[in-house]
Motif scaffolding. Structure first.
Motif, PDB file in Angstrom:
ATOM      1  N   SER A  14      82.699  31.990  79.276  1.00 28.98           N
ATOM      2  CA  SER A  14      83.442  32.324  78.291  1.00 28.98           C
ATOM      3  C   SER A  14      83.145  33.774  77.478  1.00 28.98           C
ATOM      4  O   SER A  14      82.303  34.427  77.905  1.00 28.98           O
ATOM      5  CB  SER A  14      83.282  31.544  76.935  1.00 28.98           C
ATOM      6  OG  SER A  14      84.214  31.273  75.979  1.00 28.98           O
ATOM      7  N   LYS A  15      83.994  34.199  76.587  1.00 27.50           N
ATOM      8  CA  LYS A  15      83.860  35.325  75.816  1.00 27.50           C
ATOM      9  C   LYS A  15      84.201  35.074  74.464  1.00 27.50           C
ATOM     10  O   LYS A  15      85.056  34.184  74.194  1.00 27.50           O
ATOM     11  CB  LYS A  15      84.251  36.584  76.418  1.00 27.50           C
ATOM     12  CG  LYS A  15      85.889  36.545  76.285  1.00 27.50           C
ATOM     13  CD  LYS A  15      86.391  38.177  76.931  1.00 27.50           C
ATOM     14  CE  LYS A  15      87.838  38.100  77.118  1.00 27.50           C
ATOM     15  NZ  LYS A  15      88.375  39.366  77.640  1.00 27.50           N
ATOM     16  N   SER A  16      83.183  35.757  73.534  1.00 23.91           N
ATOM     17  CA  SER A  16      83.530  35.625  72.177  1.00 23.91           C
ATOM     18  C   SER A  16      83.842  36.830  71.512  1.00 23.91           C
ATOM     19  O   SER A  16      83.193  38.040  71.785  1.00 23.91           O
ATOM     20  CB  SER A  16      82.313  35.007  71.533  1.00 23.91           C
ATOM     21  OG  SER A  16      82.168  35.096  70.276  1.00 23.91           O
ATOM     22  N   TYR A  46      80.005  38.131  76.333  1.00 26.60           N
ATOM     23  CA  TYR A  46      80.386  37.139  77.505  1.00 26.60           C
ATOM     24  C   TYR A  46      79.118  36.245  77.562  1.00 26.60           C
ATOM     25  O   TYR A  46      78.015  36.527  77.448  1.00 26.60           O
ATOM     26  CB  TYR A  46      80.533  37.763  78.702  1.00 26.60           C
ATOM     27  CG  TYR A  46      81.654  38.637  79.059  1.00 26.60           C
ATOM     28  CD1 TYR A  46      82.878  38.315  79.179  1.00 26.60           C
ATOM     29  CD2 TYR A  46      81.458  40.327  78.714  1.00 26.60           C
ATOM     30  CE1 TYR A  46      83.897  39.335  79.455  1.00 26.60           C
ATOM     31  CE2 TYR A  46      82.465  40.842  79.034  1.00 26.60           C
ATOM     32  CZ  TYR A  46      83.557  40.708  79.482  1.00 26.60           C
ATOM     33  OH  TYR A  46      84.684  41.536  79.437  1.00 26.60           O
ATOM     34  N   ILE A  72      89.543  30.194  75.778  1.00 26.64           N
ATOM     35  CA  ILE A  72      89.119  31.260  76.699  1.00 26.64           C
ATOM     36  C   ILE A  72      87.891  31.010  77.477  1.00 26.64           C
ATOM     37  O   ILE A  72      87.367  31.737  78.022  1.00 26.64           O
ATOM     38  CB  ILE A  72      88.819  32.609  75.809  1.00 26.64           C
ATOM     39  CG1 ILE A  72      87.938  32.071  74.756  1.00 26.64           C
ATOM     40  CG2 ILE A  72      90.134  33.002  75.115  1.00 26.64           C
ATOM     41  CD1 ILE A  72      87.461  33.444  74.007  1.00 26.64           C
ATOM     42  N   ALA A  73      87.546  29.685  77.574  1.00 29.09           N
ATOM     43  CA  ALA A  73      86.363  29.317  78.193  1.00 29.09           C
ATOM     44  C   ALA A  73      86.942  28.668  79.660  1.00 29.09           C
ATOM     45  O   ALA A  73      87.931  27.881  79.791  1.00 29.09           O
ATOM     46  CB  ALA A  73      85.575  28.366  77.685  1.00 29.09           C
ATOM     47  N   TYR A  74      86.124  28.862  80.896  1.00 33.21           N
ATOM     48  CA  TYR A  74      86.543  28.061  82.052  1.00 33.21           C
ATOM     49  C   TYR A  74      85.124  27.217  82.390  1.00 33.21           C
ATOM     50  O   TYR A  74      84.187  27.844  82.274  1.00 33.21           O
ATOM     51  CB  TYR A  74      86.527  29.366  83.033  1.00 33.21           C
ATOM     52  CG  TYR A  74      87.905  30.144  83.104  1.00 33.21           C
ATOM     53  CD1 TYR A  74      88.770  29.660  83.562  1.00 33.21           C
ATOM     54  CD2 TYR A  74      87.905  31.038  82.300  1.00 33.21           C
ATOM     55  CE1 TYR A  74      90.111  30.442  83.411  1.00 33.21           C
ATOM     56  CE2 TYR A  74      89.244  31.904  81.842  1.00 33.21           C
ATOM     57  CZ  TYR A  74      90.203  31.266  82.881  1.00 33.21           C
ATOM     58  OH  TYR A  74      91.538  32.235  82.566  1.00 33.21           O
ATOM     59  N   CYS A  75      85.615  26.036  82.578  1.00 31.71           N
ATOM     60  CA  CYS A  75      84.458  25.153  83.275  1.00 31.71           C
ATOM     61  C   CYS A  75      84.596  24.881  84.634  1.00 31.71           C
ATOM     62  O   CYS A  75      85.642  24.549  85.196  1.00 31.71           O
ATOM     63  CB  CYS A  75      84.549  23.698  82.603  1.00 31.71           C
ATOM     64  SG  CYS A  75      84.670  23.960  80.543  1.00 31.71           S
ATOM     65  N   LYS A  85      90.008  24.423  81.811  1.00 35.18           N
ATOM     66  CA  LYS A  85      90.143  25.628  80.832  1.00 35.18           C
ATOM     67  C   LYS A  85      90.303  25.080  79.397  1.00 35.18           C
ATOM     68  O   LYS A  85      91.095  24.470  79.242  1.00 35.18           O
ATOM     69  CB  LYS A  85      91.246  26.665  81.458  1.00 35.18           C
ATOM     70  CG  LYS A  85      91.454  27.758  80.752  1.00 35.18           C
ATOM     71  CD  LYS A  85      92.492  28.627  81.316  1.00 35.18           C
ATOM     72  CE  LYS A  85      92.272  30.142  80.686  1.00 35.18           C
ATOM     73  NZ  LYS A  85      92.397  30.045  79.273  1.00 35.18           N
TER      74      LYS A  85
END
Length: 133
Positions: free
Chosen positions: A34-36, A106, A11-14, A8
């Motif tokens: 992720s969301k921007s 997203y 706010i991004a999940y890999c 993580k």
């Protein structure tokens, strides 16, 4: 699917199958979600998605498709293409999905070794399971 959270980053999940990022599997399948919260000019969301695709960490060799998509009631675009890693020039199949919310978007970036292109539908189906909490 077979993907599990590897890391993580803010706010991004890999995600990857081996739980490592970058993955060490032969097919190198990975997904970043992720969301921007940046202001997005949604006057032309398709062009925004195309421009964003060309900013990925790949040299884009070809774009196979750019199509509208709706996930969890949110409209956006899905793009597929082929490119080469800017890090080591290895060939990848790439999928990008951008869904446009209000003053945010997203983004999903899936990639895998271009030799394993037959795995792309499964990766896309994983992205299509997106639901807001």
């Amino acid at each position: 699917g077979r993907l599990k959270i590897a890391q993580k980053l803010g706010i991004a999940y890999c995600y990857s199958e081996d739980g490592l990022f970058p993955t060490e599997t032969d097919h190198r399948t990975s997904l970043i979600a992720s969301k921007s919260f940046s202001e997005v000019s949604t006057d032309d969301p398709k062009q925004f998605a195309i421009n964003r695709f060309y900013k990925l960490p790949y040299y884009i060799d070809s774009v196979a498709s750019t199509e509208p998509i709706t996930l969890d009631g949110i409209d956006g675009y899905i793009m597929e293409g082929l490119g080469r890693s800017k890090k080591d020039n290895s060939k990848y199949a790439i999928v990008q999905v951008i869904l446009f919310g209000e003053n945010m978007y997203y983004i999903f970036l899936g990639s895998l070794d271009a030799e394993y292109l037959e795995r792309m539908p499964e990766l896309i189906n994983t992205i299509k399971t997106f639901k807001r909490k």
